[in-house]
Design a protein around this motif. Structure first.
Motif, PDB file in Angstrom:
ATOM      1  N   GLU A  16      39.463  26.036  18.351  1.00 14.80           N
ATOM      2  CA  GLU A  16      38.483  25.846  17.280  1.00 14.80           C
ATOM      3  C   GLU A  16      37.309  26.816  17.431  1.00 14.80           C
ATOM      4  O   GLU A  16      36.836  27.370  16.435  1.00 14.80           O
ATOM      5  CB  GLU A  16      37.942  24.402  17.290  1.00 14.80           C
ATOM      6  N   VAL A  17      36.860  27.036  18.634  1.00 14.96           N
ATOM      7  CA  VAL A  17      35.740  27.954  18.883  1.00 14.96           C
ATOM      8  C   VAL A  17      36.170  29.395  18.636  1.00 14.96           C
ATOM      9  O   VAL A  17      35.440  30.182  18.017  1.00 14.96           O
ATOM     10  CB  VAL A  17      35.194  27.787  20.318  1.00 14.96           C
ATOM     11  N   GLU A  62      34.566  31.917  15.890  1.00 17.62           N
ATOM     12  CA  GLU A  62      34.002  33.215  16.283  1.00 17.62           C
ATOM     13  C   GLU A  62      34.648  34.363  15.520  1.00 17.62           C
ATOM     14  O   GLU A  62      33.979  35.315  15.125  1.00 17.62           O
ATOM     15  CB  GLU A  62      34.150  33.423  17.784  1.00 17.62           C
ATOM     16  N   SER A  63      35.960  34.285  15.285  1.00 17.12           N
ATOM     17  CA  SER A  63      36.634  35.361  14.536  1.00 17.12           C
ATOM     18  C   SER A  63      36.185  35.359  13.076  1.00 17.12           C
ATOM     19  O   SER A  63      36.012  36.428  12.474  1.00 17.12           O
ATOM     20  CB  SER A  63      38.154  35.247  14.644  1.00 17.12           C
ATOM     21  N   GLU A  64      35.971  34.168  12.495  1.00 16.43           N
ATOM     22  CA  GLU A  64      35.462  34.100  11.125  1.00 16.43           C
ATOM     23  C   GLU A  64      34.055  34.679  11.035  1.00 16.43           C
ATOM     24  O   GLU A  64      33.715  35.372  10.077  1.00 16.43           O
ATOM     25  CB  GLU A  64      35.479  32.654  10.627  1.00 16.43           C
ATOM     26  N   GLN A  83      32.800  36.996  12.973  1.00 14.31           N
ATOM     27  CA  GLN A  83      32.928  38.458  13.088  1.00 14.31           C
ATOM     28  C   GLN A  83      33.357  39.080  11.760  1.00 14.31           C
ATOM     29  O   GLN A  83      32.856  40.142  11.378  1.00 14.31           O
ATOM     30  CB  GLN A  83      33.923  38.828  14.196  1.00 14.31           C
ATOM     31  N   LYS A  84      34.259  38.412  11.035  1.00 10.51           N
ATOM     32  CA  LYS A  84      34.694  38.912   9.724  1.00 10.51           C
ATOM     33  C   LYS A  84      33.521  38.933   8.743  1.00 10.51           C
ATOM     34  O   LYS A  84      33.354  39.892   7.984  1.00 10.51           O
ATOM     35  CB  LYS A  84      35.818  38.042   9.169  1.00 10.51           C
ATOM     36  N   GLU A  85      32.709  37.885   8.769  1.00 11.65           N
ATOM     37  CA  GLU A  85      31.539  37.822   7.882  1.00 11.65           C
ATOM     38  C   GLU A  85      30.525  38.907   8.235  1.00 11.65           C
ATOM     39  O   GLU A  85      29.933  39.523   7.361  1.00 11.65           O
ATOM     40  CB  GLU A  85      30.882  36.443   7.960  1.00 11.65           C
ATOM     41  N   LEU A  86      30.323  39.125   9.527  1.00 10.43           N
ATOM     42  CA  LEU A  86      29.362  40.152   9.946  1.00 10.43           C
ATOM     43  C   LEU A  86      29.810  41.549   9.544  1.00 10.43           C
ATOM     44  O   LEU A  86      28.985  42.417   9.247  1.00 10.43           O
ATOM     45  CB  LEU A  86      29.140  40.079  11.455  1.00 10.43           C
TER      46      LEU A  86
END
Length: 144
Positions: free
Chosen positions: A116-117, A121-123, A125-128
């Motif tokens: 879940e973490v 974190e990957s989501e 990074q995608k937003e950033l």
């Protein structure tokens, strides 16, 4: 024969260093230093200046207090710390995810990141990556 002060034993040495302990930097260079340094797959903490062998350390999870406890069998070191990332996602602490190693007077404590973490974190990074930075070439501002 020229006069040589070191040959007669009359040479007096003066130290430029302060004599009181702790005058050069922190109060003690042997004081343990606690820091967090995560990897992609695990939360990681390093405690420097711990000179004891690995079998002296005990690292465990306290379920009720929701924290990790580090202690030595010789009672020279004790540290309690939480994992805010797990609290944020309301995930339980698991003993099986915890491990530790010791090398070069540094205790390295690792806790495997739950799926879940890692997904969160990957989501993030995608937003950033979608956010335009101030130095991108698509900006309307022109320098003079």
């Amino acid at each position: 024969m020229p006069w040589e002060p070191w040959a007669s034993g009359n040479l007096k040495w003066e130290s430029q260093r302060p004599q009181e302990p702790g005058a050069w930097g922190p109060s003690s260079s042997r004081k343990p230093i606690f820091m967090r340094k995560d990897t992609k797959t695990s939360f990681q903490w390093r405690i420097r200046n711990l000179p004891y062998p690995k079998d002296v350390y005990s690292v465990s999870v306290a379920q009720k207090e929701r924290c990790v406890i580090v202690r030595t069998t010789n009672k020279k070191y004790y540290k309690k710390f939480s994992i805010p990332d797990l609290d944020r996602h309301q995930l339980p602490l698991e003993d099986s995810a915890l491990s530790f190693a010791h090398a070069h007077c540094t205790l390295i404590i690792s806790y495997q990141k739950p799926k879940e973490v890692m997904v969160a974190e990957s989501e993030l990074q995608k937003e950033l990556k979608k956010v335009k930075t101030a130095h991108s070439s698509d900006g309307d501002c022109k320098t003079q």
